[in-house]
Design a protein around this motif. Structure first.
Motif, PDB file in Angstrom:
ATOM      1  N   GLN A  21      -2.588  -8.935   3.923  1.00 21.04           N
ATOM      2  CA  GLN A  21      -3.130  -9.549   2.713  1.00 21.04           C
ATOM      3  C   GLN A  21      -3.385  -8.491   1.647  1.00 21.04           C
ATOM      4  OE1 GLN A  21      -3.211 -12.638   2.191  1.00 21.04           O
ATOM      5  NE2 GLN A  21      -4.621 -13.004   0.493  1.00 21.04           N
ATOM      6  N   GLN A  22      -3.830  -7.340   2.080  1.00 18.42           N
ATOM      7  CA  GLN A  22      -4.049  -6.217   1.158  1.00 18.42           C
ATOM      8  C   GLN A  22      -2.727  -5.761   0.552  1.00 18.42           C
ATOM      9  OE1 GLN A  22      -5.189  -2.596   3.150  1.00 18.42           O
ATOM     10  NE2 GLN A  22      -6.172  -1.736   1.328  1.00 18.42           N
ATOM     11  N   ARG A  23      -1.715  -5.594   1.390  1.00 13.45           N
ATOM     12  CA  ARG A  23      -0.428  -5.090   0.900  1.00 13.45           C
ATOM     13  C   ARG A  23       0.265  -6.081  -0.039  1.00 13.45           C
ATOM     14  NH1 ARG A  23       2.582  -1.924   5.898  1.00 13.45           N
ATOM     15  NH2 ARG A  23       1.009  -0.272   6.088  1.00 13.45           N
ATOM     16  N   SER A  24       0.071  -7.356   0.239  1.00 13.32           N
ATOM     17  CA  SER A  24       0.811  -8.345  -0.550  1.00 13.32           C
ATOM     18  C   SER A  24       0.268  -8.499  -1.960  1.00 13.32           C
ATOM     19  CB  SER A  24       0.811  -9.708   0.165  1.00 13.32           C
ATOM     20  OG  SER A  24      -0.507 -10.185   0.352  1.00 13.32           O
ATOM     21  N   GLU A  25      -0.848  -7.825  -2.294  1.00 13.63           N
ATOM     22  CA  GLU A  25      -1.323  -7.876  -3.683  1.00 13.63           C
ATOM     23  C   GLU A  25      -0.868  -6.670  -4.489  1.00 13.63           C
ATOM     24  OE1 GLU A  25      -5.562  -7.879  -4.173  1.00 13.63           O
ATOM     25  OE2 GLU A  25      -5.868  -6.144  -2.883  1.00 13.63           O
ATOM     26  N   THR A  26      -0.028  -5.830  -3.911  1.00 10.38           N
ATOM     27  CA  THR A  26       0.475  -4.666  -4.633  1.00 10.38           C
ATOM     28  C   THR A  26       1.936  -4.873  -4.993  1.00 10.38           C
ATOM     29  OG1 THR A  26       1.113  -3.524  -2.598  1.00 10.38           O
ATOM     30  CG2 THR A  26      -1.120  -3.154  -3.411  1.00 10.38           C
ATOM     31  N   ALA A  27       2.409  -4.107  -5.950  1.00 11.46           N
ATOM     32  CA  ALA A  27       3.754  -4.302  -6.504  1.00 11.46           C
ATOM     33  C   ALA A  27       4.848  -4.110  -5.469  1.00 11.46           C
ATOM     34  CB  ALA A  27       3.972  -3.345  -7.671  1.00 11.46           C
ATOM     35  N   ASP A  28       4.669  -3.172  -4.550  1.00 10.39           N
ATOM     36  CA  ASP A  28       5.750  -2.837  -3.637  1.00 10.39           C
ATOM     37  C   ASP A  28       5.763  -3.692  -2.373  1.00 10.39           C
ATOM     38  OD1 ASP A  28       6.559  -0.837  -5.334  1.00 10.39           O
ATOM     39  OD2 ASP A  28       5.339   0.694  -4.366  1.00 10.39           O
ATOM     40  N   HIS A  29       4.798  -4.596  -2.242  1.00 10.11           N
ATOM     41  CA  HIS A  29       4.701  -5.332  -0.989  1.00 10.11           C
ATOM     42  C   HIS A  29       4.457  -6.812  -1.219  1.00 10.11           C
ATOM     43  CE1 HIS A  29       3.725  -1.140   0.231  1.00 10.11           C
ATOM     44  NE2 HIS A  29       4.456  -1.460   1.273  1.00 10.11           N
ATOM     45  N   SER A  30       5.222  -7.418  -2.135  1.00 11.83           N
ATOM     46  CA  SER A  30       5.072  -8.856  -2.342  1.00 11.83           C
ATOM     47  C   SER A  30       5.382  -9.607  -1.051  1.00 11.83           C
ATOM     48  CB  SER A  30       5.998  -9.330  -3.464  1.00 11.83           C
ATOM     49  OG  SER A  30       5.596  -8.766  -4.691  1.00 11.83           O
ATOM     50  N   THR A  31       6.363  -9.132  -0.308  1.00 10.60           N
ATOM     51  CA  THR A  31       6.633  -9.658   1.023  1.00 10.60           C
ATOM     52  C   THR A  31       6.112  -8.632   2.011  1.00 10.60           C
ATOM     53  OG1 THR A  31       8.630 -10.742   0.204  1.00 10.60           O
ATOM     54  CG2 THR A  31       8.398 -10.537   2.584  1.00 10.60           C
ATOM     55  N   ARG A  37      -6.385  -9.696 -15.162  1.00  7.07           N
ATOM     56  CA  ARG A  37      -7.431  -8.815 -14.643  1.00  7.07           C
ATOM     57  C   ARG A  37      -7.885  -9.275 -13.260  1.00  7.07           C
ATOM     58  NH1 ARG A  37     -10.991  -5.138 -16.478  1.00  7.07           N
ATOM     59  NH2 ARG A  37     -13.126  -5.150 -15.668  1.00  7.07           N
ATOM     60  N   PHE A  38      -7.956 -10.598 -13.064  1.00  7.53           N
ATOM     61  CA  PHE A  38      -8.396 -11.128 -11.778  1.00  7.53           C
ATOM     62  C   PHE A  38      -7.395 -10.813 -10.665  1.00  7.53           C
ATOM     63  CE2 PHE A  38     -10.851 -14.821 -13.981  1.00  7.53           C
ATOM     64  CZ  PHE A  38     -11.824 -13.912 -14.379  1.00  7.53           C
ATOM     65  N   ARG A  39      -6.186 -10.445 -11.037  1.00  7.43           N
ATOM     66  CA  ARG A  39      -5.165 -10.130 -10.038  1.00  7.43           C
ATOM     67  C   ARG A  39      -5.150  -8.651  -9.660  1.00  7.43           C
ATOM     68  NH1 ARG A  39      -1.906 -14.214  -8.936  1.00  7.43           N
ATOM     69  NH2 ARG A  39      -1.896 -16.012 -10.335  1.00  7.43           N
ATOM     70  N   ASP A  96       3.528 -17.700  -6.430  1.00  9.71           N
ATOM     71  CA  ASP A  96       2.168 -17.338  -6.037  1.00  9.71           C
ATOM     72  C   ASP A  96       2.127 -16.115  -5.123  1.00  9.71           C
ATOM     73  OD1 ASP A  96       3.408 -19.593  -4.495  1.00  9.71           O
ATOM     74  OD2 ASP A  96       1.878 -19.023  -3.054  1.00  9.71           O
ATOM     75  N   GLU A  97       3.254 -15.802  -4.466  1.00 10.86           N
ATOM     76  CA  GLU A  97       3.258 -14.637  -3.582  1.00 10.86           C
ATOM     77  C   GLU A  97       3.545 -13.342  -4.332  1.00 10.86           C
ATOM     78  OE1 GLU A  97       4.368 -14.776   0.336  1.00 10.86           O
ATOM     79  OE2 GLU A  97       4.743 -16.935   0.424  1.00 10.86           O
ATOM     80  N   VAL A  98       3.832 -13.442  -5.611  1.00 11.99           N
ATOM     81  CA  VAL A  98       3.965 -12.255  -6.456  1.00 11.99           C
ATOM     82  C   VAL A  98       2.623 -12.098  -7.167  1.00 11.99           C
ATOM     83  CG1 VAL A  98       5.271 -11.118  -8.275  1.00 11.99           C
ATOM     84  CG2 VAL A  98       6.410 -12.759  -6.763  1.00 11.99           C
ATOM     85  N   THR A  99       1.791 -11.209  -6.673  1.00  9.82           N
ATOM     86  CA  THR A  99       0.395 -11.188  -7.122  1.00  9.82           C
ATOM     87  C   THR A  99       0.046  -9.988  -7.984  1.00  9.82           C
ATOM     88  OG1 THR A  99      -0.258 -10.071  -5.077  1.00  9.82           O
ATOM     89  CG2 THR A  99      -0.353 -12.476  -5.100  1.00  9.82           C
ATOM     90  N   GLU A 100       0.703  -8.859  -7.802  1.00 11.08           N
ATOM     91  CA  GLU A 100       0.362  -7.680  -8.602  1.00 11.08           C
ATOM     92  C   GLU A 100       0.626  -8.000 -10.075  1.00 11.08           C
ATOM     93  OE1 GLU A 100       0.325  -4.161 -10.773  1.00 11.08           O
ATOM     94  OE2 GLU A 100       2.184  -5.289 -10.477  1.00 11.08           O
ATOM     95  N   PRO A 101      -0.359  -7.782 -10.946  1.00 12.81           N
ATOM     96  CA  PRO A 101      -0.275  -8.316 -12.318  1.00 12.81           C
ATOM     97  C   PRO A 101       0.982  -7.920 -13.078  1.00 12.81           C
ATOM     98  CG  PRO A 101      -2.482  -7.492 -11.879  1.00 12.81           C
ATOM     99  CD  PRO A 101      -1.656  -7.109 -10.701  1.00 12.81           C
ATOM    100  N   PRO A 122      -7.421 -15.020  -7.551  1.00 16.97           N
ATOM    101  CA  PRO A 122      -6.620 -16.108  -6.981  1.00 16.97           C
ATOM    102  C   PRO A 122      -5.902 -15.689  -5.707  1.00 16.97           C
ATOM    103  CG  PRO A 122      -5.608 -15.254  -8.998  1.00 16.97           C
ATOM    104  CD  PRO A 122      -6.961 -14.629  -8.898  1.00 16.97           C
ATOM    105  N   HIS A 123      -5.563 -14.400  -5.598  1.00  9.74           N
ATOM    106  CA  HIS A 123      -4.873 -13.937  -4.394  1.00  9.74           C
ATOM    107  C   HIS A 123      -5.766 -14.070  -3.161  1.00  9.74           C
ATOM    108  CE1 HIS A 123      -2.270 -11.564  -1.817  1.00  9.74           C
ATOM    109  NE2 HIS A 123      -3.286 -10.760  -1.529  1.00  9.74           N
ATOM    110  N   TRP A 124      -7.061 -13.895  -3.335  1.00 11.64           N
ATOM    111  CA  TRP A 124      -7.989 -13.906  -2.207  1.00 11.64           C
ATOM    112  C   TRP A 124      -8.721 -15.241  -2.073  1.00 11.64           C
ATOM    113  CZ3 TRP A 124      -8.213 -10.149   1.452  1.00 11.64           C
ATOM    114  CH2 TRP A 124      -7.599  -8.930   1.150  1.00 11.64           C
ATOM    115  N   ARG A 125      -8.439 -16.229  -2.931  1.00 13.72           N
ATOM    116  CA  ARG A 125      -9.233 -17.459  -2.917  1.00 13.72           C
ATOM    117  C   ARG A 125      -9.167 -18.192  -1.581  1.00 13.72           C
ATOM    118  NH1 ARG A 125     -11.052 -20.655  -6.977  1.00 13.72           N
ATOM    119  NH2 ARG A 125     -11.524 -18.616  -7.882  1.00 13.72           N
ATOM    120  N   ASN A 126      -7.979 -18.325  -1.002  1.00 18.06           N
ATOM    121  CA  ASN A 126      -7.887 -19.043   0.272  1.00 18.06           C
ATOM    122  C   ASN A 126      -8.582 -18.262   1.379  1.00 18.06           C
ATOM    123  OD1 ASN A 126      -7.014 -21.461   1.497  1.00 18.06           O
ATOM    124  ND2 ASN A 126      -5.295 -20.419   2.461  1.00 18.06           N
TER     125      ASN A 126
END
Length: 943
Positions: A587-597, A932-934, A418-423, A684-688
């Motif tokens: 939270q913004q960075r963790s939805e991009t490919a280079d910043h899963s962590t 698309r939602f990701r 779930d922490e790997v969010t970039e589609p 789903p990344h922003w749902r919580n």
């Protein structure tokens, strides 16, 4: 016996029996696997030469031979006791074969019946086990042949005669007992090797080179041992600094972990994670030899704070201990962890895994972060590098590890999907995991893979032929109190007064219907105990719980006689802003490919504080620079919610990051905030974060804000053709999330409207995710009489008007099993009856699938000619789904159309003619749109 056959689990023993039978008699032996098999674990049709491994003589069987496997888990020292147990099992089987007067008798009857057992039958003439069981079988047949036992009852006479005929059909009954199997394993070395993990000496690492016969693996023995020893002490730690413990103490997972409840799609039974994984792992899982029927691997889903990572660490630690136990290359600290792990498993009702798999835990967010552009490389290469880093004895190559995997069973936990969010990154990571599993299966490896993720946004249904999806359930109140007690004893070691205070508060909360819903996850129980310990009050909603925790940590430092006390008193609002802004950026960075962590460097933290101070007209570059330094120190060294992580700073608890991001986006006029929430709702990344933001609004008595949230839920799918909002709505799912969160519980007027919209999940043409929706509805109904009546009333009033009758029927079939899982109040059981009544009530037939009308809609739509190629490309993609030829280019064409609002509106109107009645189209579009939602949204939120 040379081979300790009792060490095998029942499933592994059945696999070994099958392997030996195939090795002895050839591939004509059919393996039935687990489940209802009509008394046939294995069978063979044709001529079969049945030789004893202990005798030179042999019999030739012809016809139909059935093998039944009987594994005794508790071999006695008494041979008579063992033989008596085996005869009891044989008699039960003979009774089952004799049964004729029932709907489904066992047929066809075998000509020969062979029992394979780990019980060793002694060959002593007349008194030994072999002769004793043979006498019992003869006596069994004689009783059926004896008419003197008949009474003047024609039915009884008929029953005996029919049973006699059936048993007489079984011409021969033979045994492969423990002694036979021991001899067979000695001669069938290839089969014996497949069971080394059960049958070899306990110190696995002493035997690696012997087991594999591979020089490269032998050279890697020190590396593999180093990795296992190192991770026994390091990977098996959890940190209570996640909950405000400034000492940053790593706590061994066995000191705090509990076994978590788990449920299965459709309900029916509630198990635990350890029981389910250990039972699965105690079988051989190589494709050609396993007794497990169906998916062998597991996807474990769980809500935020459910303890996915902690339980995954305990699973891996248990297998690590099983592999290392008995090694002479261990220090006292290793032995302490081994003893502690065995003790906690025993208290939880388990033992160490019998099947000693070599364990790995891979953090998928770290994997995505570290590999970056190298994700096209094999996952085994990453594993090799990961292992080599943990050793001072050189490196291990992917080829060596592959040889080791082929020779020895593995357990691999892929944690945090779930922490790997970039589609695109997420898709590639899943591909690498599936590739890893498929390669292992193709090589006939014995691998158990476990993936953990949050359920919201998990729509991929990863390789359902290989992966079974199960869900972590909420803790029961008793389980929550037990965990909170254990955690308090570890955190507050020796302070009995404070421990008693926490335990009393937890017990009281478990009896309070307003607070008990907060005791649903380990994280929330832990936070609640920290609040109580800090003399805080407990608010009955999730947002207030997490915010109270933050306030407790701040207040704890503010009450200490240190310089930080003065700083917090004077600059507390700026420290709040630092956490909120940092949370949003992370939270913004963790939805991009280079910043899963996601992390922030210290200069980036300083820049955030600089802007906060500058906006307040301080001089952070001048005489207020010391204030900037002090705020950074207080946040990272005293409060430690923003803590060192990898090469920077971040929130160790993801839910706290999401809480702070929610407060950041909530800092806006109501209209702006609602627009932000409308944008974020599908993600789903922003749902919580979305739930925390709306929870904040309900935590304050502002009716206009409550109304705005409810209206948002009700209208979120309107004017949303870019995601087929009218046909694939997310509003009902969001409504149920809000209902489950409990934020609106104090406001019956809003709760009823939210519930009414949530019931529209039954409108969908598919039962996709229906299990989760029913669990939320039943939990809500079980929380009080008013809630229960509202659910029943609204179901009767509204469901029949719009619900899909097939989905309602599916819900009616599932609901009783889910009620049993949730152990709901007896009065709540009536909801199952409501659904059954609705399922039997006539509903409008589902809309038809009219592709001609679909084409006509496109042909008559007044759209600009320039959009026609885009729309036609998307239409072709839709038809490719229908024809089951959908490929990557079709997905790109579909997304290209949805990215243009006017084109999306045209396609959405056409889809209305086909989507409501086509389940496969519905599911495929959900899958496509889940990517698309990701898509990253953060840049649009604060714009």
């Amino acid at each position: 016996m040379k081979h300790q056959l009792q060490l095998l689990s029942p499933g592994a023993f059945q696999s070994m029996a099958a392997a030996l039978a195939i090795a002895e008699f050839g591939p004509g032996v059919q393996v039935m696997g687990a489940g209802k098999d009509g008394g046939r674990d294995l069978y063979f049709e044709g001529n079969l030469k049945f030789a004893s491994a202990l005798e030179s003589s042999a019999d030739t069987f012809s016809g139909y031979t059935v093998f039944q496997v009987k594994h005794h888990d508790k071999i006695s020292d008494s041979e008579t006791t063992n033989a008596s147990w085996l005869w009891g099992e044989v008699k039960k089987e003979l009774d089952a074969w004799a049964e004729w007067d029932k709907k489904d008798p066992r047929d066809p009857l075998p000509d020969q019946l062979v029992f394979i057992t780990n019980v060793a039958l002694t060959p002593v003439q007349n008194t030994g086990g072999h002769d004793a069981i043979r006498r019992n079988i003869r006596a069994y047949r004689d009783r059926l042949n004896d008419p003197s036992r008949d009474i003047d009852d024609q039915d009884a006479i008929l029953d005996r005669v029919q049973r006699r005929k059936r048993i007489a059909h079984i011409k021969t009954i033979r045994f492969w007992d423990g002694n036979q199997l021991d001899a067979l394993l000695s001669t069938q070395e290839g089969v014996r090797r497949r069971f080394d993990a059960f049958l070899t000496a306990s110190d696995v690492f002493t035997f690696i080179s012997e087991l594999t016969g591979n020089i490269a693996v032998k050279d890697s023995e020190p590396v593999l041992l180093d990795q296992a020893r190192t991770e026994l002490l390091s990977d098996g730690l959890v940190y209570f600094d996640d909950a405000g413990d400034r000492e940053n103490r790593g706590i061994p997972v066995h000191e705090v972990a509990i076994d978590l409840p788990v449920t299965f799609p459709g309900g029916g039974h509630r198990s635990t994670v350890l029981r389910h994984v250990f039972e699965r792992g105690d079988n051989l899982l190589a494709r050609d030899i396993t007794a497990v029927d169906g998916p062998r691997h597991v996807v474990l889903t769980g809500q935020p704070g459910n303890g996915k990572t902690t339980i995954s660490k305990l699973i891996v630690q248990a297998y690590r201990v099983a592999a290392l136990k008995g090694s002479t290359a261990l220090a006292a600290n290793h032995d302490t962890v081994i003893t502690g792990t065995e003790d906690v498993l025993r208290r939880l009702g388990h033992q160490l895994p019998r099947h000693r798999r070599w364990p790995l835990r891979i953090d998928l967010a770290d994997y995505a972060e570290e590999r970056g552009h190298k994700l096209d490389e094999s996952l085994m290469r990453y594993v090799a590098e990961h292992i080599s880093k943990k050793s001072n004895h050189g490196t291990v190559t992917p080829a060596t590890l592959t040889s080791w995997l082929r020779a020895w069973p593995w357990l691999v936990v892929f944690d945090g999907l779930d922490e790997v969010t970039e589609p695109e990154t997420r898709r590639t990571v899943i591909e690498r995991v599936v590739e890893f599993v498929n390669n292992a299966e193709g090589d006939r490896c014995d691998l158990l893979a476990v993936i953990t993720t949050r359920p919201v946004g998990y729509t991929e249904n990863i390789d359902p032929t290989s992966f079974e999806t199960v869900g972590l359930d909420d803790l029961t109140p008793a389980e929550a109190v037990a965990f909170g007690t254990k955690a308090a004893q570890v955190r507050l070691s020796g302070d009995e007064e404070r421990i008693g205070k926490v335990v009393t508060a937890l017990r009281n909360a478990a009896q309070d219907e307003n607070l008990v819903k907060l005791l649903r996850t380990p994280l929330q129980v832990l936070i609640l105990s920290i609040i109580v310990d800090g003399a805080g009050t407990i608010a009955p909603d999730r947002y207030s719980l997490f915010w109270s925790y933050y306030d407790t940590v701040v207040r704890r430092e503010r009450n200490k006689p240190t310089m930080v006390r003065t700083l917090l008193t004077k600059y507390e609002p700026f420290i709040h802003q630092l956490h909120e802004r940092a949370g949003f950026v992370l939270q913004q960075r963790s939805e991009t490919a280079d910043h899963s962590t996601a992390v922030l460097t210290e200069p980036e933290l300083r820049e955030i504080v600089w802007h906060i101070l500058n906006d307040a007209e301080f001089k952070p570059d001048g005489h207020h620079s010391d204030v900037l330094d002090s705020i950074i120190r207080s946040a990272t060294q005293r409060l430690v919610l923003i803590a060192p992580r990898n090469d920077g700073f971040g929130f160790d608890v993801r839910s706290l990051q999401e809480l702070m991001a929610a407060r950041r986006i909530s800092d806006a006029p109501l209209e702006t905030l609602i627009n932000r929430l409308r944008l974020l709702a599908p993600s789903p990344h922003w749902r919580n974060t979305w739930l925390f933001a709306t929870g904040k609004m309900f935590a304050e008595p502002r009716a206009h804000e409550h109304q705005a949230v409810v209206e948002l839920i009700e209208t979120v799918d309107q004017e949303a053709p870019e995601r087929f909002g009218s046909h694939l709505p997310i509003g009902p799912e969001v409504a149920l999330d809000v209902l489950d969160d409990g934020m609106a519980r104090a406001w019956p007027n809003w709760s009823r409207r939210i519930l009414a919209h949530g019931l529209h999940v039954l409108d969908a043409p598919s039962a996709f995710n229906l299990d989760r929706s029913l669990r939320i509805l039943l939990r809500y109904a079980d929380s009080g009489a008013e809630q229960r009546d509202a659910v029943a009333r609204m179901m009767r009033a509204g469901v029949t008007a719009t619900a899909n009758r097939l989905t309602v029927a599916s819900a009616a079939e599932m609901v009783s099993a889910i009620e049993h899982d949730l152990q709901v109040n007896e009065r709540t059981l009536g909801l199952g009856l409501v659904l059954n009544q609705l399922a039997s009530t006539p509903h409008p037939c589902p809309p038809g699938v009219d592709w001609t009308a679909f084409d006509d809609e496109l042909d008559t739509s007044p759209h600009p000619a320039a959009l026609d190629p885009v729309i036609r490309g998307a239409a072709a993609a839709m038809k490719a789904i229908k024809d089951e030829v959908f490929v990557e280019q079709h997905e790109a064409d579909l997304i290209a159309c949805l990215n243009i609002p006017e084109a999306a509106a045209v396609l959405s109107a056409a889809v209305a003619h086909v989507l409501p009645g086509d389940v496969s189209l519905f599911l495929q579009l959900r899958s496509v749109l889940s990517q698309r939602f990701r898509a990253p949204l953060a840049d649009c939120i604060l714009a």
